[in-house]
Design a protein around this motif. Structure first.
Motif, PDB file in Angstrom:
ATOM      1  N   CYS A 170       0.837  -1.198   0.000  1.00  0.00           N
ATOM      2  CA  CYS A 170       0.000   0.000   0.000  1.00  0.00           C
ATOM      3  C   CYS A 170       0.877   1.256   0.000  1.00  0.00           C
ATOM      4  O   CYS A 170       1.719   1.433   0.882  1.00  0.00           O
ATOM      5  CB  CYS A 170      -0.894  -0.023   1.242  1.00  0.00           C
ATOM      6  SG  CYS A 170      -1.872   1.463   1.486  1.00  0.00           S
ATOM      7  N   GLN A 171       0.685   2.118  -0.994  1.00  0.00           N
ATOM      8  CA  GLN A 171       1.468   3.352  -1.090  1.00  0.00           C
ATOM      9  C   GLN A 171       1.253   4.245   0.127  1.00  0.00           C
ATOM     10  O   GLN A 171       2.191   4.845   0.634  1.00  0.00           O
ATOM     11  CB  GLN A 171       1.098   4.121  -2.361  1.00  0.00           C
ATOM     12  CG  GLN A 171       1.485   3.419  -3.636  1.00  0.00           C
ATOM     13  CD  GLN A 171       2.987   3.309  -3.771  1.00  0.00           C
ATOM     14  OE1 GLN A 171       3.723   4.252  -3.533  1.00  0.00           O
ATOM     15  NE2 GLN A 171       3.452   2.131  -4.141  1.00  0.00           N
ATOM     16  N   ARG A 172       0.021   4.325   0.604  1.00  0.00           N
ATOM     17  CA  ARG A 172      -0.279   5.128   1.793  1.00  0.00           C
ATOM     18  C   ARG A 172       0.502   4.599   2.998  1.00  0.00           C
ATOM     19  O   ARG A 172       1.086   5.358   3.755  1.00  0.00           O
ATOM     20  CB  ARG A 172      -1.778   5.094   2.101  1.00  0.00           C
ATOM     21  CG  ARG A 172      -2.633   5.834   1.100  1.00  0.00           C
ATOM     22  CD  ARG A 172      -4.108   5.656   1.411  1.00  0.00           C
ATOM     23  NE  ARG A 172      -4.463   6.118   2.728  1.00  0.00           N
ATOM     24  CZ  ARG A 172      -4.900   7.334   3.024  1.00  0.00           C
ATOM     25  NH1 ARG A 172      -5.052   8.224   2.062  1.00  0.00           N
ATOM     26  NH2 ARG A 172      -5.201   7.669   4.244  1.00  0.00           N
ATOM     27  N   TYR A 173       0.504   3.296   3.173  1.00  0.00           N
ATOM     28  CA  TYR A 173       1.213   2.665   4.284  1.00  0.00           C
ATOM     29  C   TYR A 173       2.707   2.982   4.206  1.00  0.00           C
ATOM     30  O   TYR A 173       3.330   3.357   5.201  1.00  0.00           O
ATOM     31  CB  TYR A 173       0.982   1.157   4.254  1.00  0.00           C
ATOM     32  CG  TYR A 173       1.767   0.399   5.301  1.00  0.00           C
ATOM     33  CD1 TYR A 173       1.266   0.258   6.592  1.00  0.00           C
ATOM     34  CD2 TYR A 173       2.999  -0.179   5.011  1.00  0.00           C
ATOM     35  CE1 TYR A 173       1.972  -0.435   7.555  1.00  0.00           C
ATOM     36  CE2 TYR A 173       3.710  -0.869   5.968  1.00  0.00           C
ATOM     37  CZ  TYR A 173       3.195  -0.994   7.234  1.00  0.00           C
ATOM     38  OH  TYR A 173       3.900  -1.679   8.193  1.00  0.00           O
ATOM     39  N   GLN A 174       3.275   2.821   3.023  1.00  0.00           N
ATOM     40  CA  GLN A 174       4.707   3.083   2.839  1.00  0.00           C
ATOM     41  C   GLN A 174       5.051   4.533   3.159  1.00  0.00           C
ATOM     42  O   GLN A 174       6.069   4.810   3.807  1.00  0.00           O
ATOM     43  CB  GLN A 174       5.126   2.742   1.410  1.00  0.00           C
ATOM     44  CG  GLN A 174       5.068   1.258   1.125  1.00  0.00           C
ATOM     45  CD  GLN A 174       5.330   0.936  -0.323  1.00  0.00           C
ATOM     46  OE1 GLN A 174       5.804   1.765  -1.096  1.00  0.00           O
ATOM     47  NE2 GLN A 174       5.018  -0.284  -0.713  1.00  0.00           N
ATOM     48  N   MET A 175       4.204   5.467   2.724  1.00  0.00           N
ATOM     49  CA  MET A 175       4.457   6.879   2.989  1.00  0.00           C
ATOM     50  C   MET A 175       4.338   7.178   4.479  1.00  0.00           C
ATOM     51  O   MET A 175       5.142   7.922   5.037  1.00  0.00           O
ATOM     52  CB  MET A 175       3.518   7.748   2.163  1.00  0.00           C
ATOM     53  CG  MET A 175       3.820   7.679   0.678  1.00  0.00           C
ATOM     54  SD  MET A 175       2.687   8.642  -0.318  1.00  0.00           S
ATOM     55  CE  MET A 175       3.394  10.264  -0.109  1.00  0.00           C
ATOM     56  N   GLU A 176       3.344   6.592   5.129  1.00  0.00           N
ATOM     57  CA  GLU A 176       3.185   6.816   6.564  1.00  0.00           C
ATOM     58  C   GLU A 176       4.373   6.273   7.339  1.00  0.00           C
ATOM     59  O   GLU A 176       4.839   6.890   8.291  1.00  0.00           O
ATOM     60  CB  GLU A 176       1.878   6.186   7.059  1.00  0.00           C
ATOM     61  CG  GLU A 176       0.691   6.977   6.601  1.00  0.00           C
ATOM     62  CD  GLU A 176      -0.524   6.792   7.488  1.00  0.00           C
ATOM     63  OE1 GLU A 176      -0.384   6.388   8.648  1.00  0.00           O
ATOM     64  OE2 GLU A 176      -1.609   7.089   6.991  1.00  0.00           O
ATOM     65  N   GLU A 177       4.869   5.115   6.938  1.00  0.00           N
ATOM     66  CA  GLU A 177       6.026   4.523   7.602  1.00  0.00           C
ATOM     67  C   GLU A 177       7.259   5.425   7.508  1.00  0.00           C
ATOM     68  O   GLU A 177       8.095   5.437   8.411  1.00  0.00           O
ATOM     69  CB  GLU A 177       6.344   3.153   7.010  1.00  0.00           C
ATOM     70  CG  GLU A 177       5.366   2.069   7.412  1.00  0.00           C
ATOM     71  CD  GLU A 177       5.411   1.780   8.911  1.00  0.00           C
ATOM     72  OE1 GLU A 177       6.476   1.374   9.402  1.00  0.00           O
ATOM     73  OE2 GLU A 177       4.379   1.965   9.586  1.00  0.00           O
TER      74      GLU A 177
END
Length: 51
Positions: A24-31
């Motif tokens: 998930c792109q959102r997950y990666q960015m949040e991480e």
């Protein structure tokens, strides 16, 4: 844009929220602590109807 609000299609919830959220792109960015817009879908595309 929360799944609890029922605004995103079921496929996103099943494939990313309950599935492989590491892709998930959102997950990666949040991480990474990076900003992402609220209407960004897990694949990185923007859904204007979620604005």
């Amino acid at each position: 844009m929360t799944k609890a609000a029922g605004k995103i299609d079921k496929k996103w919830v099943e494939n990313y929220c309950h599935g492989d959220n590491k892709s998930c792109q959102r997950y990666q960015m949040e991480e990474k602590g990076e900003y992402h817009p609220d209407n960004m879908l897990p694949d990185g595309s923007i859904d204007q109807s979620l604005s």
